[in-house]
Design a protein around this motif. Structure first.
Motif, PDB file in Angstrom:
ATOM      1  N   ALA A  28      -3.063  -3.866  16.199  1.00  0.00           N
ATOM      2  CA  ALA A  28      -3.719  -4.995  16.572  1.00  0.00           C
ATOM      3  C   ALA A  28      -3.582  -5.441  18.048  1.00  0.00           C
ATOM      4  N   GLY A  29      -2.406  -5.482  18.516  1.00  0.00           N
ATOM      5  CA  GLY A  29      -2.392  -5.836  19.735  1.00  0.00           C
ATOM      6  C   GLY A  29      -2.490  -7.093  19.889  1.00  0.00           C
ATOM      7  N   SER A  30      -3.172  -7.493  21.296  1.00  0.00           N
ATOM      8  CA  SER A  30      -3.065  -8.949  21.564  1.00  0.00           C
ATOM      9  C   SER A  30      -4.575  -9.255  20.928  1.00  0.00           C
ATOM     10  N   SER A  31      -5.500  -8.581  20.502  1.00  0.00           N
ATOM     11  CA  SER A  31      -6.822  -8.670  20.071  1.00  0.00           C
ATOM     12  C   SER A  31      -6.956  -9.479  18.751  1.00  0.00           C
ATOM     13  N   CYS A  32      -6.035  -9.664  17.952  1.00  0.00           N
ATOM     14  CA  CYS A  32      -6.165 -10.281  16.593  1.00  0.00           C
ATOM     15  C   CYS A  32      -4.759 -11.029  16.490  1.00  0.00           C
ATOM     16  N   ASN A  33      -5.018 -11.802  15.458  1.00  0.00           N
ATOM     17  CA  ASN A  33      -4.046 -12.732  15.014  1.00  0.00           C
ATOM     18  C   ASN A  33      -3.433 -12.524  13.752  1.00  0.00           C
ATOM     19  N   VAL A  34      -2.346 -11.704  13.884  1.00  0.00           N
ATOM     20  CA  VAL A  34      -1.654 -11.075  12.736  1.00  0.00           C
ATOM     21  C   VAL A  34      -0.783 -12.251  12.030  1.00  0.00           C
ATOM     22  N   GLN A  35      -0.880 -12.101  10.608  1.00  0.00           N
ATOM     23  CA  GLN A  35      -0.062 -13.292   9.816  1.00  0.00           C
ATOM     24  C   GLN A  35       0.590 -12.105   8.632  1.00  0.00           C
ATOM     25  N   VAL A  36       1.895 -12.325   8.581  1.00  0.00           N
ATOM     26  CA  VAL A  36       2.545 -11.399   7.474  1.00  0.00           C
ATOM     27  C   VAL A  36       2.892 -12.434   6.254  1.00  0.00           C
ATOM     28  N   LEU A  37       2.340 -12.202   5.116  1.00  0.00           N
ATOM     29  CA  LEU A  37       2.347 -13.109   3.990  1.00  0.00           C
ATOM     30  C   LEU A  37       3.250 -12.539   2.880  1.00  0.00           C
ATOM     31  N   ASP A  38       4.257 -13.128   2.573  1.00  0.00           N
ATOM     32  CA  ASP A  38       5.493 -12.876   1.485  1.00  0.00           C
ATOM     33  C   ASP A  38       4.819 -12.915  -0.075  1.00  0.00           C
ATOM     34  N   MET A  39       4.666 -11.853  -0.609  1.00  0.00           N
ATOM     35  CA  MET A  39       4.173 -11.826  -1.882  1.00  0.00           C
ATOM     36  C   MET A  39       5.211 -12.415  -2.922  1.00  0.00           C
ATOM     37  N   ARG A  40       6.250 -12.837  -2.559  1.00  0.00           N
ATOM     38  CA  ARG A  40       7.118 -13.379  -3.167  1.00  0.00           C
ATOM     39  C   ARG A  40       6.857 -15.042  -3.420  1.00  0.00           C
ATOM     40  N   ASP A  41       6.231 -15.464  -2.676  1.00  0.00           N
ATOM     41  CA  ASP A  41       5.834 -16.712  -2.677  1.00  0.00           C
ATOM     42  C   ASP A  41       4.529 -16.879  -3.727  1.00  0.00           C
ATOM     43  N   ALA A  42       4.690 -17.831  -4.594  1.00  0.00           N
ATOM     44  CA  ALA A  42       3.735 -18.065  -5.592  1.00  0.00           C
ATOM     45  C   ALA A  42       2.289 -18.080  -5.147  1.00  0.00           C
ATOM     46  N   VAL A  44       0.908 -17.247  -2.063  1.00  0.00           N
ATOM     47  CA  VAL A  44       0.542 -15.822  -1.630  1.00  0.00           C
ATOM     48  C   VAL A  44       0.277 -14.928  -2.573  1.00  0.00           C
ATOM     49  N   ALA A  45       0.906 -14.958  -3.754  1.00  0.00           N
ATOM     50  CA  ALA A  45       0.540 -13.886  -4.748  1.00  0.00           C
ATOM     51  C   ALA A  45      -0.789 -14.526  -5.565  1.00  0.00           C
ATOM     52  N   ASN A  46      -0.947 -15.612  -5.687  1.00  0.00           N
ATOM     53  CA  ASN A  46      -2.441 -16.223  -5.854  1.00  0.00           C
ATOM     54  C   ASN A  46      -3.470 -15.797  -5.270  1.00  0.00           C
ATOM     55  N   ARG A  47      -3.241 -15.957  -3.981  1.00  0.00           N
ATOM     56  CA  ARG A  47      -4.309 -15.684  -2.859  1.00  0.00           C
ATOM     57  C   ARG A  47      -4.423 -14.173  -2.853  1.00  0.00           C
ATOM     58  N   ALA A  48      -3.482 -13.375  -3.206  1.00  0.00           N
ATOM     59  CA  ALA A  48      -3.763 -11.628  -3.152  1.00  0.00           C
ATOM     60  C   ALA A  48      -4.456 -11.478  -4.484  1.00  0.00           C
ATOM     61  N   ARG A  49      -3.988 -12.125  -5.579  1.00  0.00           N
ATOM     62  CA  ARG A  49      -4.823 -11.772  -6.737  1.00  0.00           C
ATOM     63  C   ARG A  49      -6.407 -12.214  -6.662  1.00  0.00           C
ATOM     64  N   ALA A  50      -6.626 -13.518  -6.015  1.00  0.00           N
ATOM     65  CA  ALA A  50      -7.971 -14.055  -5.774  1.00  0.00           C
ATOM     66  C   ALA A  50      -8.902 -12.952  -5.106  1.00  0.00           C
ATOM     67  N   LEU A  51      -8.191 -12.136  -3.909  1.00  0.00           N
ATOM     68  CA  LEU A  51      -8.748 -11.068  -3.337  1.00  0.00           C
ATOM     69  C   LEU A  51      -9.038  -9.747  -3.906  1.00  0.00           C
ATOM     70  N   GLY A  52      -8.347  -9.581  -5.172  1.00  0.00           N
ATOM     71  CA  GLY A  52      -8.316  -8.634  -5.963  1.00  0.00           C
ATOM     72  C   GLY A  52      -7.154  -7.404  -5.440  1.00  0.00           C
ATOM     73  N   ILE A  53      -6.305  -8.160  -4.869  1.00  0.00           N
ATOM     74  CA  ILE A  53      -5.172  -7.062  -4.166  1.00  0.00           C
ATOM     75  C   ILE A  53      -4.320  -6.703  -5.533  1.00  0.00           C
ATOM     76  N   ARG A  54      -4.097  -5.505  -5.466  1.00  0.00           N
ATOM     77  CA  ARG A  54      -3.364  -4.884  -6.812  1.00  0.00           C
ATOM     78  C   ARG A  54      -1.881  -4.369  -6.499  1.00  0.00           C
ATOM     79  N   SER A  55      -1.704  -4.014  -5.250  1.00  0.00           N
ATOM     80  CA  SER A  55      -0.636  -3.328  -4.894  1.00  0.00           C
ATOM     81  C   SER A  55      -0.247  -3.814  -3.241  1.00  0.00           C
ATOM     82  N   VAL A  56       1.050  -3.693  -2.799  1.00  0.00           N
ATOM     83  CA  VAL A  56       1.342  -4.148  -1.385  1.00  0.00           C
ATOM     84  C   VAL A  56       1.968  -2.621  -1.123  1.00  0.00           C
ATOM     85  N   PRO A  57       1.887  -2.423   0.504  1.00  0.00           N
ATOM     86  CA  PRO A  57       1.188  -3.553   1.190  1.00  0.00           C
ATOM     87  C   PRO A  57      -0.043  -3.396   1.229  1.00  0.00           C
ATOM     88  N   ALA A  58      -0.730  -4.643   1.610  1.00  0.00           N
ATOM     89  CA  ALA A  58      -2.189  -4.539   1.582  1.00  0.00           C
ATOM     90  C   ALA A  58      -2.707  -5.367   2.878  1.00  0.00           C
TER      91      ALA A  58
END
Length: 87
Positions: A28-42, A44-58
């Motif tokens: 990504a370098g400086s061209s993107c805003n990168v945010q790391v989200l912790d799946m142990r946070d409920a 974050v897990a709900n957002r992942a589920r809503a996006l259809g994420i079924r495994s990590v890392p994603a």
């Protein structure tokens, strides 16, 4: 100036996830805003589920799950076909 892409990395904090986070940050370098989200946070897990994420890392780029991260996770039919639950 063009808007920077929003990149979200869904992580469980394991070594494999840490490697993915490092790779995304490097790419990504400086061209993107990168945010790391912790799946142990409920939330974050709900957002992942809503996006259809079924495994990590994603990785999600501008609200879309990257094709390399889609359609993965535990599949009960595949496990049953492999013999789970059978003597």
């Amino acid at each position: 100036m063009a808007a920077r892409r929003m990149v979200e990395v869904f992580s469980a904090g394991c070594a494999v996830c840490d490697e993915a986070v490092a790779a995304v940050q490097r790419l990504a370098g400086s061209s993107c805003n990168v945010q790391v989200l912790d799946m142990r946070d409920a939330q974050v897990a709900n957002r992942a589920r809503a996006l259809g994420i079924r495994s990590v890392p994603a990785v999600v780029i501008d609200g879309q799950v990257a094709s390399c991260c889609a359609g993965r996770g535990v599949d009960e039919q595949v496990l049953r076909a492999a013999g789970i639950g059978q003597p």
